[in-house]
Scaffold this motif. Structure first.
Motif, PDB file in Angstrom:
ATOM      1  N   PHE A 150     113.759   5.194  -1.646  1.00 53.01           N
ATOM      2  CA  PHE A 150     113.248   6.052  -2.725  1.00 53.01           C
ATOM      3  C   PHE A 150     114.143   7.273  -2.996  1.00 53.01           C
ATOM      4  CE2 PHE A 150     109.830   4.063  -0.255  1.00 53.01           C
ATOM      5  CZ  PHE A 150     109.374   3.173  -1.216  1.00 53.01           C
ATOM      6  N   PHE A 159      94.918   5.398   3.337  1.00 56.01           N
ATOM      7  CA  PHE A 159      95.539   6.087   4.476  1.00 56.01           C
ATOM      8  C   PHE A 159      95.217   7.583   4.482  1.00 56.01           C
ATOM      9  CE2 PHE A 159      99.128   7.954   6.746  1.00 56.01           C
ATOM     10  CZ  PHE A 159      99.335   7.064   7.784  1.00 56.01           C
ATOM     11  N   VAL A 193     100.669   3.044  -5.177  1.00 54.76           N
ATOM     12  CA  VAL A 193     100.774   1.659  -5.621  1.00 54.76           C
ATOM     13  C   VAL A 193      99.457   0.907  -5.382  1.00 54.76           C
ATOM     14  CG1 VAL A 193     101.621   0.596  -3.460  1.00 54.76           C
ATOM     15  CG2 VAL A 193     102.524  -0.199  -5.667  1.00 54.76           C
ATOM     16  N   GLU A 200     104.559   1.566  -8.675  1.00 52.50           N
ATOM     17  CA  GLU A 200     105.537   1.551  -7.588  1.00 52.50           C
ATOM     18  C   GLU A 200     106.316   2.871  -7.729  1.00 52.50           C
ATOM     19  OE1 GLU A 200     108.507   1.120  -4.971  1.00 52.50           O
ATOM     20  OE2 GLU A 200     109.042   1.272  -7.073  1.00 52.50           O
ATOM     21  N   ARG A 243      97.652  15.770  -0.213  1.00 54.16           N
ATOM     22  CA  ARG A 243      98.828  16.628  -0.387  1.00 54.16           C
ATOM     23  C   ARG A 243      98.825  17.313  -1.751  1.00 54.16           C
ATOM     24  NH1 ARG A 243     103.759  15.907   2.776  1.00 54.16           N
ATOM     25  NH2 ARG A 243     102.785  14.701   4.393  1.00 54.16           N
ATOM     26  N   PHE A 285     103.474   9.376  -3.226  1.00 58.83           N
ATOM     27  CA  PHE A 285     102.744   8.499  -2.287  1.00 58.83           C
ATOM     28  C   PHE A 285     101.453   9.219  -1.893  1.00 58.83           C
ATOM     29  CE2 PHE A 285     107.231   7.734  -2.082  1.00 58.83           C
ATOM     30  CZ  PHE A 285     107.365   6.360  -1.971  1.00 58.83           C
TER      31      PHE A 285
HETATM   32  C1  SAM Z   1     102.026   7.419   4.453  1.00 54.49           C
HETATM   33  S1  SAM Z   1     100.929   7.138   3.136  1.00 54.49           S
HETATM   34  C2  SAM Z   1     100.952   8.645   2.250  1.00 54.49           C
HETATM   35  C3  SAM Z   1     100.177   9.724   2.885  1.00 54.49           C
HETATM   36  C4  SAM Z   1      99.923  10.934   2.049  1.00 54.49           C
HETATM   37  N1  SAM Z   1     101.111  11.432   1.403  1.00 54.49           N
HETATM   38  C5  SAM Z   1      99.289  12.003   2.913  1.00 54.49           C
HETATM   39  O1  SAM Z   1      99.898  13.082   3.130  1.00 54.49           O
HETATM   40  O2  SAM Z   1      98.180  11.769   3.403  1.00 54.49           O
HETATM   41  C6  SAM Z   1     101.831   6.090   2.098  1.00 54.49           C
HETATM   42  C7  SAM Z   1     101.097   5.705   0.827  1.00 54.49           C
HETATM   43  O3  SAM Z   1     102.068   5.158  -0.058  1.00 54.49           O
HETATM   44  C8  SAM Z   1     101.549   4.019  -0.704  1.00 54.49           C
HETATM   45  N2  SAM Z   1     102.719   3.180  -1.008  1.00 54.49           N
HETATM   46  C9  SAM Z   1     103.399   2.337  -0.189  1.00 54.49           C
HETATM   47  N3  SAM Z   1     104.476   1.833  -0.810  1.00 54.49           N
HETATM   48  C10 SAM Z   1     104.498   2.389  -2.051  1.00 54.49           C
HETATM   49  C11 SAM Z   1     105.387   2.291  -3.153  1.00 54.49           C
HETATM   50  N4  SAM Z   1     106.486   1.519  -3.090  1.00 54.49           N
HETATM   51  N5  SAM Z   1     105.117   3.006  -4.259  1.00 54.49           N
HETATM   52  C12 SAM Z   1     104.016   3.824  -4.330  1.00 54.49           C
HETATM   53  N6  SAM Z   1     103.130   3.937  -3.320  1.00 54.49           N
HETATM   54  C13 SAM Z   1     103.375   3.254  -2.185  1.00 54.49           C
HETATM   55  C14 SAM Z   1     100.568   3.404   0.263  1.00 54.49           C
HETATM   56  O4  SAM Z   1      99.566   2.697  -0.432  1.00 54.49           O
HETATM   57  C15 SAM Z   1     100.025   4.645   0.995  1.00 54.49           C
HETATM   58  O5  SAM Z   1      98.834   5.086   0.400  1.00 54.49           O
END
Ligand code: SAM
Length: 371
Positions: A140, A38, A90, A116, A72, A66
């Motif tokens: 979270f 993403f 994750v 996670e 970031r 994340f």
């Molecule tokens: C909205 S994106 C983050 C975007 C990033 N912070 C940015 O500014 O570009 C969410 C990310 O969280 C990861 N993700 C989703 N659920 C998660 C979890 N429970 N624990 C850790 N990572 C997770 C996804 O794989 C994804 O890459």
């Protein structure tokens, strides 16, 4: 992962490899969620403001829970001067890309995890924690509170506007434990205050109090930064700032109170009111922080609006909605009504005004300009 086609871009001081949007465009449309890792260019403003906030607080460590592409965390290192970044995602593809981008930007001090987020936050301590998930940050909040230790700063992004604004009442109850059955005229502020309310309640479970220092809405998301301090009394003080808000569907009057029983009937026309909450009734901004942020372009525009409304009372009147309720021939200009009510503009709504004046006086002002 090696099969992923990538392009190189620049954001802030970071150079990044991201999935080639052309490869994930369907019928001329691109959604960052369709690509293997993403990266959403529309979230640059969220990151610009977050980087500026981190620069002021200058934490030693940031947990970017994340990370996705790593943008970031990399920007926190390059632009906010944060010494050590903990990256996490994750998703394995994301972790591979984070490693590649860390090398590309020569980040000196970091850790990378493929966990996670809640599991990571249970074992790692950070002074500043960035919670930027898909949709709701609710699952979270509690683990992030534990991770901050005695004092810290947490940034939360929420993109689930529909429950927060009152369009999905059941989801709002599930995710935020709040009643929000109708989209009120000032739904953006209701949404952000329900989110902060949930943060205050989860912080209290961990015997911590919260102090929101910067809170805003933009396009498709809410972003909230809260300072966190440990202590049962601090937690109790935060909970005292919780309450409810209600709006009369008939005349547009609104009122807030810590006791929902005060809000059953409209003080003006006696009608039953739509009540939302529990939600946060305390401050949304710390004006002195806003004054220390150095930003440009769109980010500066929104922060300057937040500076101007930092001391305004909670909740705004939507001039669009009030004019239609009053069956007026037109909508008055926001500047005329701000001036007439000695009020404030609000970044939540270009046709919104905030004021300490009574509802009757607001109506008098509106009727001075439009009949
Ligand atoms: C909205 S994106 C983050 C975007 C990033 N912070 C940015 O500014 O570009 C969410 C990310 O969280 C990861 N993700 C989703 N659920 C998660 C979890 N429970 N624990 C850790 N990572 C997770 C996804 O794989 C994804 O890459």
């Amino acid at each position: 992962m090696s099969l992923m086609k990538k392009i190189e871009i620049k954001e802030g001081k970071a150079v990044l490899h991201i999935p080639d949007p052309k490869e994930y465009t369907v019928d001329g449309k691109f959604d960052p969620a369709w690509s293997p890792v993403f990266y959403n260019p529309r979230m640059k403003l969220n990151r610009d403001i977050s980087v500026a906030v981190a620069k002021v607080f200058s934490p030693k460590t940031v947990i970017d829970a994340f990370s996705a592409s790593g943008v970031r965390g990399i920007r926190y290192a390059l632009e906010s001067g944060v010494g050590h970044i903990i990256f996490n995602d994750v998703d394995k593809n994301a972790v591979d890309l984070i490693k590649e981008n860390i090398e590309l930007n020569s980040i000196p001090s970091y850790e990378i995890y493929n966990m996670e987020a809640n599991a990571l936050l249970d074992v790692k301590r950070g002074v500043f924690i960035d919670i930027d998930p898909f949709g709701s940050p609710s699952p979270f909040i509690q683990a992030s509170m534990r991770s901050t230790g005695r004092r810290g700063l947490i940034g939360f992004t929420a993109t689930d506007l529909s429950p927060l604004e009152g369009s999905s009442p059941k989801a709002c109850m599930r995710k935020y434990g709040a009643t929000n059955k109708r989209k009120l005229s000032f739904s953006k502020e209701v949404g952000i205050r329900i989110l902060i309310g949930r943060i205050a309640k989860d912080a209290a479970v961990e015997e911590k109090g919260i102090f929101p220092v910067l809170s805003f809405y933009h396009g498709h998301f809410f972003r909230v930064f809260v300072r966190v301090e440990e202590g049962a009394t601090k937690a109790d003080n935060s909970l005292e700032k919780m309450g409810f808000v209600a709006e009369c569907e008939r005349c547009g009057y609104h009122k807030f109170s810590s006791d929902p029983c005060d809000l059953r009937r409209c003080d003006y026309c006696g009608c039953e009111m739509n009540v939302a909450g529990p939600l946060w009734l305390g401050q949304l901004q710390d004006k002195s922080l806003l004054q220390q942020l150095h930003l440009e372009g769109e980010a500066e525009k929104i922060v300057s609006k937040m500076r101007a409304e930092a001391t305004a009372p909670p909740f705004y009147y939507s001039l669009d909605k009030l004019s239609s309720r009053l069956r007026l021939s037109a909508v008055p200009s926001t500047s005329d009504i701000v001036e007439c009510t000695s009020g404030f503009y609000t970044h939540f709504d270009p046709k919104g005004i905030k004021t300490d004046l009574s509802f009757e006086k607001v109506i008098e002002c509106i009727k001075k300009f439009v009949r």
